[in-house]
Design a protein around this motif. Structure first.
Motif, PDB file in Angstrom:
ATOM      1  N   VAL A   5       0.855  -1.190   0.000  1.00 14.80           N
ATOM      2  CA  VAL A   5       0.000   0.000   0.000  1.00 14.80           C
ATOM      3  C   VAL A   5       0.887   1.234   0.000  1.00 14.80           C
ATOM      4  O   VAL A   5       1.549   1.541   0.986  1.00 14.80           O
ATOM      5  N   PHE A   6       0.911   1.905  -1.154  1.00 13.91           N
ATOM      6  CA  PHE A   6       1.622   3.174  -1.324  1.00 13.91           C
ATOM      7  C   PHE A   6       0.596   4.208  -1.771  1.00 13.91           C
ATOM      8  O   PHE A   6      -0.162   3.945  -2.702  1.00 13.91           O
ATOM      9  N   ALA A   7       0.558   5.359  -1.136  1.00 13.55           N
ATOM     10  CA  ALA A   7      -0.393   6.399  -1.506  1.00 13.55           C
ATOM     11  C   ALA A   7       0.329   7.733  -1.635  1.00 13.55           C
ATOM     12  O   ALA A   7       1.214   8.043  -0.847  1.00 13.55           O
ATOM     13  N   ASN A   8      -0.076   8.512  -2.627  1.00 13.64           N
ATOM     14  CA  ASN A   8       0.448   9.864  -2.753  1.00 13.64           C
ATOM     15  C   ASN A   8      -0.389  10.760  -1.854  1.00 13.64           C
ATOM     16  O   ASN A   8      -1.594  10.916  -2.062  1.00 13.64           O
ATOM     17  N   ALA A   9       0.243  11.332  -0.854  1.00 14.97           N
ATOM     18  CA  ALA A   9      -0.460  12.146   0.140  1.00 14.97           C
ATOM     19  C   ALA A   9      -0.876  13.514  -0.388  1.00 14.97           C
ATOM     20  O   ALA A   9      -1.657  14.210   0.251  1.00 14.97           O
ATOM     21  N   PHE A  10      -0.355  13.886  -1.553  1.00 15.64           N
ATOM     22  CA  PHE A  10      -0.567  15.236  -2.055  1.00 15.64           C
ATOM     23  C   PHE A  10      -1.493  15.274  -3.268  1.00 15.64           C
ATOM     24  O   PHE A  10      -1.339  16.093  -4.159  1.00 15.64           O
ATOM     25  N   THR A  11      -2.440  14.361  -3.272  1.00 10.92           N
ATOM     26  CA  THR A  11      -3.459  14.305  -4.323  1.00 10.92           C
ATOM     27  C   THR A  11      -4.830  14.366  -3.658  1.00 10.92           C
ATOM     28  O   THR A  11      -4.936  14.500  -2.437  1.00 10.92           O
ATOM     29  N   ASN A  12      -5.845  14.194  -4.452  1.00 16.05           N
ATOM     30  CA  ASN A  12      -7.204  14.197  -3.896  1.00 16.05           C
ATOM     31  C   ASN A  12      -7.586  12.834  -3.308  1.00 16.05           C
ATOM     32  O   ASN A  12      -8.757  12.563  -3.102  1.00 16.05           O
ATOM     33  N   SER A  13      -6.603  12.001  -3.013  1.00 21.29           N
ATOM     34  CA  SER A  13      -6.866  10.709  -2.370  1.00 21.29           C
ATOM     35  C   SER A  13      -7.254  10.885  -0.903  1.00 21.29           C
ATOM     36  O   SER A  13      -7.769   9.960  -0.285  1.00 21.29           O
ATOM     37  N   PHE A  14      -6.982  12.072  -0.358  1.00 20.26           N
ATOM     38  CA  PHE A  14      -7.270  12.362   1.047  1.00 20.26           C
ATOM     39  C   PHE A  14      -8.045  13.666   1.140  1.00 20.26           C
ATOM     40  O   PHE A  14      -7.857  14.564   0.333  1.00 20.26           O
ATOM     41  N   ASP A  15      -8.911  13.764   2.160  1.00 22.40           N
ATOM     42  CA  ASP A  15      -9.603  15.031   2.382  1.00 22.40           C
ATOM     43  C   ASP A  15      -8.723  15.950   3.239  1.00 22.40           C
ATOM     44  O   ASP A  15      -7.593  15.593   3.582  1.00 22.40           O
ATOM     45  N   GLY A  16      -9.227  17.109   3.582  1.00 23.68           N
ATOM     46  CA  GLY A  16      -8.449  18.103   4.318  1.00 23.68           C
ATOM     47  C   GLY A  16      -8.060  17.684   5.727  1.00 23.68           C
ATOM     48  O   GLY A  16      -7.184  18.288   6.345  1.00 23.68           O
ATOM     49  N   ASP A  17      -8.701  16.653   6.251  1.00 24.30           N
ATOM     50  CA  ASP A  17      -8.380  16.163   7.591  1.00 24.30           C
ATOM     51  C   ASP A  17      -7.484  14.918   7.561  1.00 24.30           C
ATOM     52  O   ASP A  17      -7.252  14.293   8.598  1.00 24.30           O
ATOM     53  N   GLY A  18      -7.006  14.561   6.365  1.00 20.39           N
ATOM     54  CA  GLY A  18      -6.126  13.406   6.240  1.00 20.39           C
ATOM     55  C   GLY A  18      -6.843  12.077   6.096  1.00 20.39           C
ATOM     56  O   GLY A  18      -6.214  11.020   6.136  1.00 20.39           O
ATOM     57  N   ASN A  19      -8.151  12.111   5.909  1.00 17.53           N
ATOM     58  CA  ASN A  19      -8.921  10.878   5.763  1.00 17.53           C
ATOM     59  C   ASN A  19      -8.837  10.365   4.328  1.00 17.53           C
ATOM     60  O   ASN A  19      -8.942  11.131   3.376  1.00 17.53           O
ATOM     61  N   LEU A  20      -8.671   9.069   4.186  1.00 19.93           N
ATOM     62  CA  LEU A  20      -8.567   8.433   2.884  1.00 19.93           C
ATOM     63  C   LEU A  20      -9.923   8.408   2.194  1.00 19.93           C
ATOM     64  O   LEU A  20     -10.902   7.922   2.760  1.00 19.93           O
ATOM     65  N   VAL A  21      -9.983   8.908   0.958  1.00 22.03           N
ATOM     66  CA  VAL A  21     -11.231   8.910   0.192  1.00 22.03           C
ATOM     67  C   VAL A  21     -11.083   8.203  -1.159  1.00 22.03           C
ATOM     68  O   VAL A  21     -12.055   8.081  -1.887  1.00 22.03           O
ATOM     69  N   ASP A  22      -9.915   7.732  -1.498  1.00 25.93           N
ATOM     70  CA  ASP A  22      -9.650   7.079  -2.779  1.00 25.93           C
ATOM     71  C   ASP A  22     -10.060   5.605  -2.724  1.00 25.93           C
ATOM     72  O   ASP A  22      -9.527   4.831  -1.920  1.00 25.93           O
ATOM     73  N   ALA A  23     -10.994   5.213  -3.577  1.00 26.92           N
ATOM     74  CA  ALA A  23     -11.548   3.852  -3.561  1.00 26.92           C
ATOM     75  C   ALA A  23     -10.497   2.786  -3.879  1.00 26.92           C
ATOM     76  O   ALA A  23     -10.513   1.699  -3.288  1.00 26.92           O
ATOM     77  N   LYS A  24      -9.575   3.080  -4.785  1.00 25.53           N
ATOM     78  CA  LYS A  24      -8.547   2.088  -5.138  1.00 25.53           C
ATOM     79  C   LYS A  24      -7.634   1.811  -3.944  1.00 25.53           C
ATOM     80  O   LYS A  24      -7.340   0.646  -3.628  1.00 25.53           O
ATOM     81  N   ILE A  25      -7.195   2.845  -3.277  1.00 19.27           N
ATOM     82  CA  ILE A  25      -6.328   2.661  -2.112  1.00 19.27           C
ATOM     83  C   ILE A  25      -7.103   1.991  -0.976  1.00 19.27           C
ATOM     84  O   ILE A  25      -6.572   1.125  -0.269  1.00 19.27           O
ATOM     85  N   GLN A  26      -8.358   2.358  -0.812  1.00 19.63           N
ATOM     86  CA  GLN A  26      -9.195   1.697   0.192  1.00 19.63           C
ATOM     87  C   GLN A  26      -9.249   0.193  -0.068  1.00 19.63           C
ATOM     88  O   GLN A  26      -9.104  -0.616   0.862  1.00 19.63           O
ATOM     89  N   GLY A  27      -9.409  -0.184  -1.326  1.00 19.55           N
ATOM     90  CA  GLY A  27      -9.431  -1.603  -1.686  1.00 19.55           C
ATOM     91  C   GLY A  27      -8.104  -2.285  -1.401  1.00 19.55           C
ATOM     92  O   GLY A  27      -8.064  -3.438  -0.953  1.00 19.55           O
ATOM     93  N   ASN A  28      -7.002  -1.568  -1.656  1.00 18.54           N
ATOM     94  CA  ASN A  28      -5.678  -2.131  -1.366  1.00 18.54           C
ATOM     95  C   ASN A  28      -5.499  -2.385   0.124  1.00 18.54           C
ATOM     96  O   ASN A  28      -4.901  -3.389   0.525  1.00 18.54           O
ATOM     97  N   ILE A  29      -6.015  -1.479   0.942  1.00 20.49           N
ATOM     98  CA  ILE A  29      -5.906  -1.650   2.397  1.00 20.49           C
ATOM     99  C   ILE A  29      -6.706  -2.861   2.852  1.00 20.49           C
ATOM    100  O   ILE A  29      -6.217  -3.690   3.635  1.00 20.49           O
ATOM    101  N   VAL A  30      -7.928  -2.984   2.367  1.00 16.76           N
ATOM    102  CA  VAL A  30      -8.756  -4.139   2.745  1.00 16.76           C
ATOM    103  C   VAL A  30      -8.069  -5.438   2.320  1.00 16.76           C
ATOM    104  O   VAL A  30      -7.996  -6.397   3.102  1.00 16.76           O
ATOM    105  N   ALA A  31      -7.522  -5.459   1.117  1.00 11.74           N
ATOM    106  CA  ALA A  31      -6.817  -6.658   0.636  1.00 11.74           C
ATOM    107  C   ALA A  31      -5.587  -6.941   1.500  1.00 11.74           C
ATOM    108  O   ALA A  31      -5.299  -8.106   1.819  1.00 11.74           O
ATOM    109  N   GLN A  32      -4.859  -5.901   1.882  1.00 14.71           N
ATOM    110  CA  GLN A  32      -3.677  -6.102   2.720  1.00 14.71           C
ATOM    111  C   GLN A  32      -4.061  -6.662   4.086  1.00 14.71           C
ATOM    112  O   GLN A  32      -3.405  -7.569   4.600  1.00 14.71           O
ATOM    113  N   LEU A  33      -5.125  -6.152   4.672  1.00 18.16           N
ATOM    114  CA  LEU A  33      -5.557  -6.648   5.981  1.00 18.16           C
ATOM    115  C   LEU A  33      -6.024  -8.096   5.901  1.00 18.16           C
ATOM    116  O   LEU A  33      -5.747  -8.901   6.803  1.00 18.16           O
TER     117      LEU A  33
END
Length: 179
Positions: A139-167
């Protein structure tokens, strides 16, 4: 099954903490997912004769954990000092019982390459302290894109799926290592 997450970033709006919050909220069924607070842990110093309450709390959480999940930011092409410090404290216990043989997963959010360089450095540390990180999915994410909201919460569906798969992979790996 208990997973203990440790985030190397101490910022309140950390995207790495955002990854761990998402993981906590979407942990597989049967997994208790706890995020450690390492913000008060002092720098490791062998001259300290008494362990701070924050260190003892981390030790208690690690002792109870079946696996460890790292939120690994990248500072100057390497892992964050706060994360390395927590590992250093835990590894100094006689016989390394808090880390040795435990399965682990690594995820991180950072610049253009995510936190790939820091994650590889963390893997080197894992070798020495005898943690066993899963190899895939990463799981690698670019922190400086729209993958996160202003509070640092993950909103990118692809990365969310990667996290679920990793867990899910970590659950399987943990069961394998516990045999």
């Amino acid at each position: 099954m208990k997973f203990l997450a440790i985030c190397g970033s101490l910022r309140k709006k950390s995207t790495n903490m955002g990854l761990l919050r998402y993981a906590q909220a979407n942990a597989p069924e049967g997994v208790e997912f706890i995020i450690a607070d390492i913000s008060e842990i002092p720098f490791y110093n062998a001259d300290l004769t008494e362990k701070a309450a924050s260190v003892l709390k981390l030790f208690e959480q690690l002792a109870a954990a079946d696996a460890v999940v790292f939120g690994c930011p990248e500072y100057n092409y390497s892992l964050a000092p706060a994360l390395k410090n927590a590992i250093d404290w835990a590894s100094r216990e006689q016989g390394n019982p808090l880390l040795t043989g435990k399965p682990a997963a690594i995820m991180g959010a950072g610049g253009g390459m995510g936190t790939s360089r820091a994650q590889y450095h963390l893997r080197q540390v894992c070798v020495y302290v005898n943690l066993h990180p899963i190899n895939t999915p990463e799981v690698f994410a670019n922190a400086f894109t729209n993958s996160f909201d202003g509070d640092g919460n993950l909103v990118d569906a692809k990365i969310q799926g990667n996290i679920v798969a990793q867990l899910e992979a970590l659950v399987t790996w943990t069961k394998q290592l516990q045999k």
